[in-house]
Design an enzyme around this catalytic site. Structure first.
Site, PDB file in Angstrom:
ATOM      1  CG  HIS A 195      -2.046  -0.994   1.092  1.00 49.71           C
ATOM      2  ND1 HIS A 195      -3.324  -0.638   0.767  1.00 49.71           N
ATOM      3  CD2 HIS A 195      -2.064  -2.347   1.208  1.00 49.71           C
ATOM      4  CE1 HIS A 195      -4.095  -1.712   0.708  1.00 49.71           C
ATOM      5  NE2 HIS A 195      -3.340  -2.770   0.970  1.00 49.71           N
ATOM      6  CG  ASP A 216       0.146   9.352   0.516  1.00 55.02           C
ATOM      7  OD1 ASP A 216       0.038   8.191   0.933  1.00 55.02           O
ATOM      8  OD2 ASP A 216      -0.544  10.298   0.942  1.00 55.02           O
TER       9      ASP A 216
HETATM   10  C1  GDG Z   1      -2.168   3.911   3.242  1.00 61.28           C
HETATM   11  C2  GDG Z   1      -1.132   4.559   2.310  1.00 61.28           C
HETATM   12  C3  GDG Z   1      -2.822   4.476   0.473  1.00 61.28           C
HETATM   13  C4  GDG Z   1      -8.283  10.462   7.692  1.00 61.28           C
HETATM   14  N1  GDG Z   1      -8.579  11.231   8.777  1.00 61.28           N
HETATM   15  C5  GDG Z   1      -9.749  10.764   9.241  1.00 61.28           C
HETATM   16  C6  GDG Z   1     -10.165   9.709   8.438  1.00 61.28           C
HETATM   17  N2  GDG Z   1      -9.256   9.545   7.495  1.00 61.28           N
HETATM   18  C7  GDG Z   1      -9.364   8.531   6.423  1.00 61.28           C
HETATM   19  C8  GDG Z   1      -9.504   9.148   5.061  1.00 61.28           C
HETATM   20  C9  GDG Z   1      -9.009   8.012   4.168  1.00 61.28           C
HETATM   21  C10 GDG Z   1      -7.985   7.319   5.054  1.00 61.28           C
HETATM   22  O1  GDG Z   1      -8.211   7.720   6.391  1.00 61.28           O
HETATM   23  C11 GDG Z   1      -6.557   7.725   4.723  1.00 61.28           C
HETATM   24  O2  GDG Z   1      -6.183   7.079   3.553  1.00 61.28           O
HETATM   25  P1  GDG Z   1      -4.907   7.575   2.734  1.00 61.28           P
HETATM   26  O3  GDG Z   1      -4.871   6.809   1.474  1.00 61.28           O
HETATM   27  O4  GDG Z   1      -5.014   9.031   2.492  1.00 61.28           O
HETATM   28  O5  GDG Z   1      -3.633   7.353   3.663  1.00 61.28           O
HETATM   29  P2  GDG Z   1      -3.013   6.200   4.664  1.00 61.28           P
HETATM   30  O6  GDG Z   1      -3.796   6.086   5.902  1.00 61.28           O
HETATM   31  O7  GDG Z   1      -1.593   6.618   4.882  1.00 61.28           O
HETATM   32  O8  GDG Z   1      -3.105   4.817   3.854  1.00 61.28           O
HETATM   33  C12 GDG Z   1      -1.836   5.368   1.220  1.00 61.28           C
HETATM   34  C13 GDG Z   1      -3.738   3.721   1.427  1.00 61.28           C
HETATM   35  O9  GDG Z   1      -2.978   3.023   2.419  1.00 61.28           O
HETATM   36  C14 GDG Z   1      -4.612   2.707   0.695  1.00 61.28           C
HETATM   37  O10 GDG Z   1      -3.849   1.816  -0.065  1.00 61.28           O
HETATM   38  O11 GDG Z   1      -3.620   5.293  -0.378  1.00 61.28           O
HETATM   39  O12 GDG Z   1      -0.895   5.907   0.320  1.00 61.28           O
HETATM   40  O13 GDG Z   1      -0.240   5.388   3.044  1.00 61.28           O
HETATM   41  O14 GDG Z   1     -10.026   7.099   3.872  1.00 61.28           O
HETATM   42  O15 GDG Z   1     -10.830   9.501   4.839  1.00 61.28           O
HETATM   43  N3  GDG Z   1     -11.313   9.019   8.627  1.00 61.28           N
HETATM   44  C15 GDG Z   1     -12.089   9.396   9.676  1.00 61.28           C
HETATM   45  N4  GDG Z   1     -11.731  10.418  10.512  1.00 61.28           N
HETATM   46  C16 GDG Z   1     -10.587  11.124  10.333  1.00 61.28           C
HETATM   47  O16 GDG Z   1     -10.308  12.043  11.114  1.00 61.28           O
HETATM   48  N5  GDG Z   1     -13.236   8.749   9.909  1.00 61.28           N
END
Ligand code: GDG
Length: 461
Positions: free
Chosen positions: A158, A366
């Site tokens: 990921h 990322d």
């Molecule tokens: C890893 C990889 C890859 C964030 N703050 C809150 C919240 N979130 C949710 C967002 C989104 C998720 O968390 C974050 O997803 P990301 O993809 O931006 O980042 P990572 O957590 O680092 O995920 C990344 C991912 O895996 C999938 O393969 O895209 O590159 O690092 O869904 O909405 N959700 C809630 N409250 C928050 O305050 N409920």
């Protein structure tokens, strides 16, 4: 039909998946479709437990079996906080300066992967297809193979895979990359990661490129590929139009009717470029004073890995930057930054995304970044907001109609934010339409099918 077995560090009950987020929904849906097994850590840390040991809990959640293992405190510290998040996470995000190459971590990482393999072996059937997720579990297939497992096994990373010479800084890099060859299929988020993998295995492991992303080394052949993860657009659109989403939107719209709202949403992590973003926002206020009294940045940085020192430093830096911007520019009736270091309920996020004029998604590195895709899904197509996206997010390979920035270039980022704030409606609509098409075509169901088809049809080495 083969049963699907998903293995990931954390496991979510598919019946509560809306709270857990899009990935859990998608994996839960895949598992529920055929009935399946989801295996991982239980989330329980047993104080004083024996290293390499942990109780297995098996429970039924609808048609999905959840099998989870406890970890003792020593294993949790070395495997999760130590090797996974103190070595692999920083190095894979190009942050060699933050890595802690403590010789003890690798033993715990290996021990936990062996423990998982041992416990998983007792649950496996001969025709199961096994899909392993993320950097915590790189050697899992090698451990399973050593115990006689002949099933098809795929791995999806990921997070990004760094270039050869960055990866080579990890003392055990050869062992880690050799372990990947125990998989039949290895998936990355982006073409850039695939290129790094291809260069690494040829230069460091003497792998032979057999064409069509097949590589032979260590007497095994694997197939590699880029499988960019998407979101469940329909699920997110439904959340946007559900009561809490609409309530949030209306309340915020009224509150910010006279302001221009900019939004950042992420886990508090140094890969997300938060200090650089705040500096760019400060430069925006200095360089374009028309935004004074108007442009407001809501930055949600939800707590994450708070028990690691690097995160405490980041928290302090952010608090001080936000305080300085508000102190220098704020008025009695306007605060430029609203910084929220708490988790916001998932049902409220779409309303917040929809009301924002600009989303700032500016990580330094990322794997993909799902927030960028969620922002697009939540917009009103008649009056959409603008996505400012780091060129160093995996998503930048797909979301070409976003305004791409180099987050290290503070001045350039401020200029691009200004361009986003000034963008005429017709251009916003055109860009958004293309972006929406992209995230709809390449959604999370497309991603899952692409990977599982490759694993079951062509993945066998
Ligand atoms: C890893 C990889 C890859 C964030 N703050 C809150 C919240 N979130 C949710 C967002 C989104 C998720 O968390 C974050 O997803 P990301 O993809 O931006 O980042 P990572 O957590 O680092 O995920 C990344 C991912 O895996 C999938 O393969 O895209 O590159 O690092 O869904 O909405 N959700 C809630 N409250 C928050 O305050 N409920």
């Amino acid at each position: 039909m083969s049963r699907l077995v998903v293995v990931s560090n954390r496991v979510a009950d598919p019946r509560k998946a809306v709270a857990a987020g899009g990935l859990a929904v998608a994996l839960g849906a895949a598992l529920s479709a055929t009935g399946g097994l989801w295996f991982g850590w239980s989330g329980t840390v047993v104080e004083g437990g024996a290293p390499g040991e942990g109780e297995l809990h098996v429970q039924q959640a609808g048609s999905v079996t959840l099998a989870t293992v406890d970890l003792c405190a020593e294993d949790h510290a070395g495997y999760y906080l130590g090797y996974s998040n103190g070595v692999l996470w920083p190095v894979f995000h190009y942050r060699l300066d933050l890595a802690r190459f403590d010789a003890g971590f690798i033993n715990a990482y290996r021990r936990v992967n062996q423990l998982f393999a041992r416990k998983l072996m007792t649950e496996l059937r001969p025709d199961d297809i096994i899909w392993v997720h993320d950097y915590h579990l790189i050697p899992l297939a090698a451990e399973l193979r050593a115990m006689g497992c002949a099933n098809r096994i795929g791995f999806f990373l990921h997070i990004p895979l760094p270039p050869q010479l960055v990866l080579a800084a990890i003392p055990q890099h050869e062992w880690l990359m050799r372990a990947l060859f125990a998989y039949d299929l290895v998936g990355f988020q982006a073409e850039a990661d695939l290129l790094h993998f291809s260069r690494y295995v040829q230069a460091e492991a003497g792998a032979v490129d057999l064409g069509e992303h097949r590589f032979r080394a260590f007497d095994r052949t694997l197939r590699a590929g880029a499988f960019p993860i998407g979101i469940d657009v329909d699920e997110f659109a439904a959340l946007t139009h559900a009561k809490e989403g609409v309530d949030m939107y209306e309340r915020m719209k009224e509150e910010y009717s006279r302001r221009k709202l900019l939004l950042g949403v992420e886990r508090l992590d140094y890969s997300k470029g938060l200090p650089q973003r705040l500096r760019a926002f400060k430069t925006l206020l200095q360089k374009y004073p028309g935004n004074l009294g108007s442009a407001t940045l809501i930055q949600i940085a939800s707590p994450s890995r708070e028990d690691m020192g690097t995160y405490t430093d980041l928290l302090q830096e952010l608090e001080s930057l936000c305080g300085a911007i508000n102190g220098d520019f704020g008025e009695l009736d306007w605060m430029p930054v609203r910084y929220i270091h708490r988790n916001v309920a998932r049902r409220r996020l779409p309303g917040l995304y929809r009301v924002a004029r600009v989303a700032l998604v500016t990580p330094l590195r990322d794997g993909m970044n799902l927030v960028a895709k969620e922002f697009i899904a939540a917009q009103d197509p008649a009056d959409p907001g603008v996505l400012v996206l780091s060129r160093f997010a995996g998503a930048a390979e797909q979301l070409k109609q976003a305004l791409l920035v180099n987050p290290y270039d503070i001045d350039g980022t401020a200029d691009t934010i200004q361009q986003a704030l000034q963008m005429p409606l017709s251009e916003r609509q055109q860009r958004h339409q293309k972006l929406l098409e992209n995230i709809r075509t390449q959604d999370v169901h497309w991603w899952r099918k692409l990977f599982l088809d490759a694993l079951s049809e062509g993945g066998k080495a």
